[in-house]
Design a protein around this motif. Structure first.
Motif, PDB file in Angstrom:
ATOM      1  N   ARG A  65     -10.328  18.674  38.984  1.00 50.67           N
ATOM      2  CA  ARG A  65     -10.520  17.928  37.646  1.00 50.67           C
ATOM      3  C   ARG A  65     -11.391  18.421  36.786  1.00 50.67           C
ATOM      4  O   ARG A  65     -11.526  18.037  35.366  1.00 50.67           O
ATOM      5  CB  ARG A  65     -10.283  16.454  37.836  1.00 50.67           C
ATOM      6  N   LEU A  66     -12.611  18.978  37.431  1.00 53.25           N
ATOM      7  CA  LEU A  66     -13.806  19.331  36.697  1.00 53.25           C
ATOM      8  C   LEU A  66     -13.553  20.698  35.920  1.00 53.25           C
ATOM      9  O   LEU A  66     -14.253  21.047  35.105  1.00 53.25           O
ATOM     10  CB  LEU A  66     -14.873  19.635  37.638  1.00 53.25           C
ATOM     11  N   TYR A  67     -12.386  21.524  36.190  1.00 60.83           N
ATOM     12  CA  TYR A  67     -12.223  22.747  35.516  1.00 60.83           C
ATOM     13  C   TYR A  67     -11.434  22.227  34.430  1.00 60.83           C
ATOM     14  O   TYR A  67     -10.432  21.584  34.541  1.00 60.83           O
ATOM     15  CB  TYR A  67     -11.409  23.582  36.485  1.00 60.83           C
ATOM     16  N   PRO A  68     -11.843  22.761  33.102  1.00 61.73           N
ATOM     17  CA  PRO A  68     -10.816  22.677  31.889  1.00 61.73           C
ATOM     18  C   PRO A  68      -9.700  23.237  32.055  1.00 61.73           C
ATOM     19  O   PRO A  68      -9.360  24.099  32.684  1.00 61.73           O
ATOM     20  CB  PRO A  68     -11.778  23.288  30.779  1.00 61.73           C
ATOM     21  N   PRO A 122      -1.251  15.028  35.334  1.00 62.15           N
ATOM     22  CA  PRO A 122      -0.691  15.481  34.332  1.00 62.15           C
ATOM     23  C   PRO A 122      -1.678  16.778  34.109  1.00 62.15           C
ATOM     24  O   PRO A 122      -0.833  17.838  33.566  1.00 62.15           O
ATOM     25  CB  PRO A 122      -0.660  14.552  33.102  1.00 62.15           C
ATOM     26  N   THR A 123      -3.037  17.265  34.453  1.00 65.15           N
ATOM     27  CA  THR A 123      -3.635  18.199  33.918  1.00 65.15           C
ATOM     28  C   THR A 123      -3.441  19.315  35.239  1.00 65.15           C
ATOM     29  O   THR A 123      -3.850  20.403  35.010  1.00 65.15           O
ATOM     30  CB  THR A 123      -5.040  17.979  33.782  1.00 65.15           C
ATOM     31  N   LEU A 124      -3.007  18.962  36.192  1.00 65.26           N
ATOM     32  CA  LEU A 124      -2.976  19.915  37.228  1.00 65.26           C
ATOM     33  C   LEU A 124      -1.638  20.208  37.866  1.00 65.26           C
ATOM     34  O   LEU A 124      -1.371  21.341  38.694  1.00 65.26           O
ATOM     35  CB  LEU A 124      -3.980  19.356  38.592  1.00 65.26           C
ATOM     36  N   ARG A 125      -0.580  19.515  37.516  1.00 69.95           N
ATOM     37  CA  ARG A 125       0.854  19.724  37.898  1.00 69.95           C
ATOM     38  C   ARG A 125       1.414  20.908  37.849  1.00 69.95           C
ATOM     39  O   ARG A 125       2.221  21.662  38.623  1.00 69.95           O
ATOM     40  CB  ARG A 125       1.621  18.521  37.439  1.00 69.95           C
ATOM     41  N   ASP A 126       1.000  21.748  36.641  1.00 65.77           N
ATOM     42  CA  ASP A 126       1.549  23.105  36.542  1.00 65.77           C
ATOM     43  C   ASP A 126       0.817  24.171  37.122  1.00 65.77           C
ATOM     44  O   ASP A 126       1.203  25.225  36.873  1.00 65.77           O
ATOM     45  CB  ASP A 126       1.717  23.024  34.878  1.00 65.77           C
ATOM     46  N   LEU A 127      -0.255  23.800  37.847  1.00 67.69           N
ATOM     47  CA  LEU A 127      -0.988  25.111  38.681  1.00 67.69           C
ATOM     48  C   LEU A 127      -0.055  25.774  39.602  1.00 67.69           C
ATOM     49  O   LEU A 127       0.343  24.966  40.541  1.00 67.69           O
ATOM     50  CB  LEU A 127      -2.273  24.521  39.008  1.00 67.69           C
ATOM     51  N   PRO A 128       0.287  26.880  39.467  1.00 70.87           N
ATOM     52  CA  PRO A 128       0.740  27.574  40.550  1.00 70.87           C
ATOM     53  C   PRO A 128       0.035  27.680  41.929  1.00 70.87           C
ATOM     54  O   PRO A 128      -0.984  27.912  42.039  1.00 70.87           O
ATOM     55  CB  PRO A 128       1.065  29.043  40.074  1.00 70.87           C
ATOM     56  N   VAL A 129       0.685  27.255  43.057  1.00 70.86           N
ATOM     57  CA  VAL A 129      -0.065  27.033  44.235  1.00 70.86           C
ATOM     58  C   VAL A 129       0.480  28.235  45.141  1.00 70.86           C
ATOM     59  O   VAL A 129       1.606  28.732  45.283  1.00 70.86           O
ATOM     60  CB  VAL A 129       0.278  25.757  45.186  1.00 70.86           C
ATOM     61  N   VAL A 130      -0.498  29.172  45.628  1.00 68.23           N
ATOM     62  CA  VAL A 130      -0.529  30.125  46.538  1.00 68.23           C
ATOM     63  C   VAL A 130      -0.626  29.690  47.882  1.00 68.23           C
ATOM     64  O   VAL A 130      -1.437  28.742  48.162  1.00 68.23           O
ATOM     65  CB  VAL A 130      -1.533  31.149  46.351  1.00 68.23           C
ATOM     66  N   ALA A 141       0.446  19.966  52.327  1.00 65.95           N
ATOM     67  CA  ALA A 141       1.725  19.133  52.192  1.00 65.95           C
ATOM     68  C   ALA A 141       1.159  17.821  51.608  1.00 65.95           C
ATOM     69  O   ALA A 141       1.905  17.096  50.710  1.00 65.95           O
ATOM     70  CB  ALA A 141       2.417  18.864  53.441  1.00 65.95           C
ATOM     71  N   ASP A 142      -0.225  17.367  52.074  1.00 63.64           N
ATOM     72  CA  ASP A 142      -0.519  16.173  51.410  1.00 63.64           C
ATOM     73  C   ASP A 142      -1.319  16.302  50.191  1.00 63.64           C
ATOM     74  O   ASP A 142      -1.339  15.377  49.198  1.00 63.64           O
ATOM     75  CB  ASP A 142      -1.765  15.695  52.336  1.00 63.64           C
ATOM     76  N   LEU A 143      -1.663  17.828  49.712  1.00 60.13           N
ATOM     77  CA  LEU A 143      -2.104  17.824  48.386  1.00 60.13           C
ATOM     78  C   LEU A 143      -1.128  18.096  47.331  1.00 60.13           C
ATOM     79  O   LEU A 143      -1.388  17.718  46.323  1.00 60.13           O
ATOM     80  CB  LEU A 143      -2.910  19.126  48.571  1.00 60.13           C
ATOM     81  N   ALA A 144       0.031  18.501  47.763  1.00 54.60           N
ATOM     82  CA  ALA A 144       1.172  18.964  46.709  1.00 54.60           C
ATOM     83  C   ALA A 144       1.281  17.427  45.801  1.00 54.60           C
ATOM     84  O   ALA A 144       1.595  17.582  44.546  1.00 54.60           O
ATOM     85  CB  ALA A 144       2.185  19.421  47.448  1.00 54.60           C
ATOM     86  N   PRO A 145       1.857  16.298  46.452  1.00 60.00           N
ATOM     87  CA  PRO A 145       2.013  15.273  45.505  1.00 60.00           C
ATOM     88  C   PRO A 145       1.006  14.694  44.661  1.00 60.00           C
ATOM     89  O   PRO A 145       1.132  14.429  43.713  1.00 60.00           O
ATOM     90  CB  PRO A 145       2.364  13.893  46.587  1.00 60.00           C
ATOM     91  N   LEU A 146      -0.482  15.109  45.161  1.00 68.07           N
ATOM     92  CA  LEU A 146      -1.473  14.649  44.459  1.00 68.07           C
ATOM     93  C   LEU A 146      -1.777  15.724  43.198  1.00 68.07           C
ATOM     94  O   LEU A 146      -1.912  15.206  42.139  1.00 68.07           O
ATOM     95  CB  LEU A 146      -2.867  14.815  45.087  1.00 68.07           C
ATOM     96  N   LEU A 147      -1.318  16.909  43.444  1.00 65.58           N
ATOM     97  CA  LEU A 147      -1.385  17.660  42.134  1.00 65.58           C
ATOM     98  C   LEU A 147      -0.151  17.453  41.349  1.00 65.58           C
ATOM     99  O   LEU A 147      -0.349  17.477  40.000  1.00 65.58           O
ATOM    100  CB  LEU A 147      -0.901  19.147  42.717  1.00 65.58           C
ATOM    101  N   ASP A 148       1.069  16.970  41.743  1.00 62.89           N
ATOM    102  CA  ASP A 148       2.238  16.852  40.896  1.00 62.89           C
ATOM    103  C   ASP A 148       1.997  15.448  40.162  1.00 62.89           C
ATOM    104  O   ASP A 148       2.480  15.234  39.028  1.00 62.89           O
ATOM    105  CB  ASP A 148       3.554  16.656  41.825  1.00 62.89           C
ATOM    106  N   ALA A 149       1.051  14.644  40.607  1.00 66.70           N
ATOM    107  CA  ALA A 149       0.860  13.273  39.960  1.00 66.70           C
ATOM    108  C   ALA A 149      -0.311  13.289  38.766  1.00 66.70           C
ATOM    109  O   ALA A 149      -0.444  12.371  37.821  1.00 66.70           O
ATOM    110  CB  ALA A 149       0.580  12.181  40.831  1.00 66.70           C
TER     111      ALA A 149
END
Length: 333
Positions: A97-100, A150-158, A140-148
């Motif tokens: 969240r600290l990254y713009p 609004p500023t991170l949910r569109d980041l592609p995950v490798v 697997a635990d990180l995925a729902p936190l990213l999805d929840a």
């Protein structure tokens, strides 16, 4: 075409030169972002850790300022490598969240989560699980936190990486958008290890799971023995200089959306620089020449975009190879 009947050409995909340029990344971290060594290479994508373990998590805002400057002034954007060994999913979200918005291109899971070669301590322990299973549980635990968020949910995950593994210990796992391999091939031709690595990684998927595009987040050729990983394989600077450009082109031909070359500096015998961090190996000049040859865009700091050409659209180019010697199978124009 001569006097014979006109033959229909076989359809071939066409690419902009900038698509090839955009497929090339470098694994080197943030320390060299402003150095002439890095800027002169012309590579616009890099792989960097989410935080500097030597300076601590409190250093993240300072790190973000460095990364923002490199993006705004030079168009360099990071793939951020997560640390599933030291961080919780919650701590990871707090730091992301600290990254713009717009700065991070990709988020990569843990690096070689089962690597136990001393002095490294990379093997993940999370949720009562270790190594690949621990890495999968973390993501697997990180995925729902990213999805929840609004500023991170569109980041592609490798996905995370493991080494010398068929990924069966992490099956079934699909909490990622892009697969991940470290496709070192010793001193074979660049594609010689791809079938093995791609097949092994896809074992991670559940039965009936969708195969995702794959990004090699590490690859390359070394000139000294890789003692850390105990491969016993080394080459020389001349062979490295010839093989690395071929690797980047070969991986693009195989359809990898991005390939991260390991490394700018000498790490385990890999790298474009000697151990002094200044002397350029022949491979440095080879990569620089390749990038300058295909360069077709300039960075616009106002629009924050790489801009090229005057609307050129690539189309199929018809040609005839009659009269060519039998050794010629492909002609690139």
């Amino acid at each position: 075409y001569g006097s014979g009947p006109i033959r229909q050409p076989r359809l071939q995909p066409t690419y902009r030169a900038d698509q090839f340029t955009d497929s090339i990344g470098l694994a080197y971290g943030y320390h060299d972002l402003d150095s002439d060594l890095q800027l002169d290479l012309g590579i616009r994508h890099y792989r960097s850790a989410l935080w500097d373990t030597d300076k601590g998590r409190e250093h993240v805002p300072e790190l973000v300022d460095i990364l923002v400057k490199a993006w705004e002034e030079h168009g360099r954007r990071p793939m951020v490598l997560l640390d599933s060994l030291r961080d919780t999913p919650g701590q990871t979200i707090d730091m992301l969240r600290l990254y713009p918005p717009g700065l991070i291109e990709l988020v990569e899971g843990g690096n070689e989560v089962n690597n136990k070669f001393p002095p490294q301590v990379l093997n993940t322990r999370y949720g009562g699980k270790t190594d690949e299973a621990g890495g999968a549980a973390f993501m697997a635990d990180l995925a729902p936190l990213l999805d929840a968020d609004p500023t991170l949910r569109d980041l592609p995950v490798v996905a995370f990486t493991a080494i010398f593994s068929d990924y069966q210990l992490a099956k079934p796992h699909d909490a990622f958008d892009l697969g991940n391999i470290h496709s070192y091939q010793g001193y074979g031709v660049p594609s010689s290890s791809l079938e093995m690595n791609v097949t092994r990684f896809n074992n991670i998927l559940p039965v009936g799971g969708t195969v995702r595009p794959i990004i090699p987040t590490e690859c390359g050729y070394n000139v000294e023995e890789d003692v850390t990983n105990q491969t016993g394989i080394s080459g020389n600077v001349a062979a490295q200089a010839k093989n690395i450009p071929m690797l980047l082109a070969e991986y693009f031909r195989h359809g990898f959306p991005r390939t991260y070359l390991f490394n700018l500096r000498n790490v385990d015998g890999y790298g474009l620089l000697e151990s002094d961090g200044e002397t350029k190996r022949p491979s440095w000049y080879a990569v620089q020449s390749l990038m300058k040859t295909v360069a077709d865009a300039t960075w616009n700091p106002v629009t924050k975009r790489w801009e090229s050409g005057d609307g050129f659209e690539p189309t199929a180019l018809l040609f005839d190879m009659s009269g060519a010697p039998p050794s010629v199978h492909t002609l690139v124009l």
